[in-house]
Enzyme design. Structure first.
Site, PDB file in Angstrom:
ATOM      1  CE  LYS B  82      -4.328   1.130   3.300  1.00 30.19           C
ATOM      2  NZ  LYS B  82      -4.519   0.940   3.810  1.00 30.19           N
ATOM      3  CB  SER B 156      -8.170   2.726   3.847  1.00 27.71           C
ATOM      4  OG  SER B 156      -7.134   1.832   4.666  1.00 27.71           O
ATOM      5  CB  SER B 180      -8.222  -0.083   6.430  1.00 28.65           C
ATOM      6  OG  SER B 180      -9.025   0.884   6.547  1.00 28.65           O
TER       7      SER B 180
END
Lengths: 85, 472
Positions: B82, B156, B180
């Site tokens: 990420k 996320s 997330s």
């Protein structure tokens, strides 16, 4: 901006800074109250920004009431990490 | 071997091929780069692709393996984190205009450990700005769900979930402050683990909430997630919250045997917002585990309904503190929804924050009690993914209410620090047919038991082998 002690206490109560007064508060927080709290916290958000965040704060009122009404035993301390089992 | 086969193979399948030189790391990296080039314009999972660097690393891995220097099961395998994990010399955007040109001069501990294990950085993955909730467009536009591009992969760690599911990378890293990792794992039909608080170092990972943030692995199978955790777990002197607890051999947990394992099933609250179709899939999954020898135990988690508000206060307060300078200097660069959330959080009082930390203690004690009656706790992992347009509607003009409540079944593990894994457990009838997930939680530092149950479940099902209908 000068914030009176009375207004500051009223503001803190409405946003959760003081318990008993908050319980009887209406869900909608007046803009002038938010303005006072923002000044007291030093963030000094503009009225335009306060109008944006007001619905967020209003929408949380019910959830926060349940949170503030929850009674914790005096022996319970805050935890930041984890508890070993 | 057909390229399409390589793209969807597990680490367990690829590693022996690389080790025995039946497959070259260069060939493997090229296959994934071709796949990224073909489908990323649709899926939008990658913010940055490090193609040239990845091919150089692949050539190096090829030379090392040929010379007898095989480092282990991740050697020669591509991975992508990420884009809030610092990668030295490689742009790290945090999904934000405010940091869109940041090139770190240091490496996060997680990516450093992956690099040392011989894994190859292939790019940086899309996310919601500063990992802050759902409903945003993101720096480069939203990632899309490979199972239906009009649906959200959830966030996320949206790019991490979408990239693995779409066969663009076999291993990804996400971060999880309130679901997330697990929510996109569920929505994309892959496996995601939020480890115990402190199990994985957060050094070099941009903070959202110091006491709720966790970094964790995401992959197509439970066994691959176990292999990834094996490499990235463990103490780190550069992260004062990292735990000294020893890291066991997770591969030993992949026995497939769940005989006698006690699975706690909540009798109230957690199923309140679960669709009938989702609940049916969850009940089928635990029924299967019962058939495999596990014992189902009814459990009640007292005060579970407080998890959402406790998480909201802790996360909001810590995020507002972390972004204090940014709010003063660069507020206009933040997405409207993120700015709104951070500004609203400045109204939390210190008394609220401390009370939330005290309720956290109450909830931790409650989980200690729950785990005296069961070995793992089964929880829903939310319903199927939402429509993307519906989720980001109102980003320019903040929605009312702008903070839709997250499923509390995720927040419990963040607030109490216990490990939690999400596995695919079915699909909606559709159309479109979208993945569903099941979540298991365990005692602190008992990720091995999660892998044990995950392996047994995936040995008896094929949900994790299904591929999204996505062509280049």
């Amino acid at each position: 901006m000068t914030v009176s002690r009375r207004r500051l206490l009223q503001s803190l109560a409405l946003t959760g800074g003081a318990g008993p007064a908050a319980e009887g508060a209406e869900p909608g927080i007046p803009l002038e109250v938010l303005r006072s709290v923002s000044a007291a916290h030093g963030t000094n958000l503009s009225d335009d920004r306060l109008r944006v965040v007001k619905p967020v704060l209003d929408s949380r009122a019910g959830q926060l009431r349940a949170f503030r009404n929850f009674e914790i035993d005096d022996t319970v301390s805050p935890t930041l990490g984890i508890l070993e089992y | 071997m057909a390229e399409s086969e390589i793209l969807f193979m597990s680490v367990a399948g690829l590693a022996p091929l690389l080790r025995t030189r039946k497959l070259s790391p260069v060939e493997l990296v090229r296959a994934f780069l071709d796949r990224i080039e073909a489908v990323n314009p649709k899926v939008n999972a990658f913010i940055t692709v490090t193609g040239e660097q990845a091919l150089e690393q692949a050539k190096k891995a090829e030379r090392e393996i040929a010379a007898g220097g095989y480092r282990g099961p991740l050697h020669g395998l591509p991975y992508a984190p990420k884009d809030l994990l610092a990668t030295k010399g490689v742009r790290t955007t945090n999904g934000s205009k405010a940091t869109s040109n940041w090139i770190p001069d240091h490496e996060s501990t997680v990516t450093e450990r992956l690099n040392q294990a011989g894994a190859i950085l292939i790019g940086k993955l899309n996310l919601l700005e500063f990992a802050m909730g759902s409903g945003q467009k993101g720096l480069v536009g939203p990632a899309r769900n490979p199972w239906d591009l009009t649906y959200s992969p959830s966030g996320s760690s949206s790019g991490s979930g979408a990239a693995v599911a779409a066969g663009m990378v076999p291993l990804a890293i996400g971060s999880d402050t309130g679901g997330s990792i697990r929510n996109p794992a569920k929505s994309c039909g892959i496996v995601g683990l939020k480890p115990t608080y402190g199990r994985i170092s957060r050094f070099g990972v941009t903070t959202l909430s110091w006491t709720l943030d966790h970094v964790g692995p995401m992959a197509k199978t439970n066994a691959d997630v176990a292999r990834l955790l094996q490499v990235i777990a463990g103490p780190d002197p550069r992260d004062r919250t990292s735990a000294a607890a020893p890291v066991p051999d997770y591969i030993k947990a992949l026995t497939g045997n769940v005989k006698g394992l006690r699975i706690g099933v909540p009798t109230e609250y957690f199923f309140d917002r679960v669709h009938a179709e989702t609940e049916a899939a969850l009940r089928r999954a635990i029924s299967l585990l019962k058939d495999l020898g596990a014992a189902l135990v009814d459990v009640k988690v007292r005060n579970a309904s407080l998890c959402g508000v406790v998480s909201s206060i802790i996360l909001g307060s810590e995020a507002a503190a972390f972004h204090e300078k940014g709010l003063k200097q660069n507020a206009d660069l933040l997405e409207p929804l993120v700015r709104e959330r951070l500004e609203a959080a400045t109204f939390h009082s210190a008394a609220d924050y401390i009370k939330a930390l005290r309720i956290r203690t109450v909830l931790m004690e409650e989980m200690r009690r729950v785990f005296q009656t069961c070995d793992v706790l089964m929880l829903p992992a939310g319903n199927a993914a939402p429509k993307l347009d519906g989720e980001i509607a109102g980003t320019d003009a903040p929605s009312d209410p702008p903070l839709p409540p997250r499923p509390d079944s995720y927040n419990l593990a963040n607030v109490t620090g216990i490990p939690a894994i999400v596995l695919p457990c079915g699909f909606t009838a559709g159309p479109p047919s979208l993945p569903l997930g099941i979540q298991f939680c365990a005692k602190p530092f008992d990720e091995a038991t999660l892998f044990r149950i995950g392996h047994a479940y995936q040995s008896a099902t094929d949900w994790h082998r299904r591929r999204p209908p996505l062509n280049g």
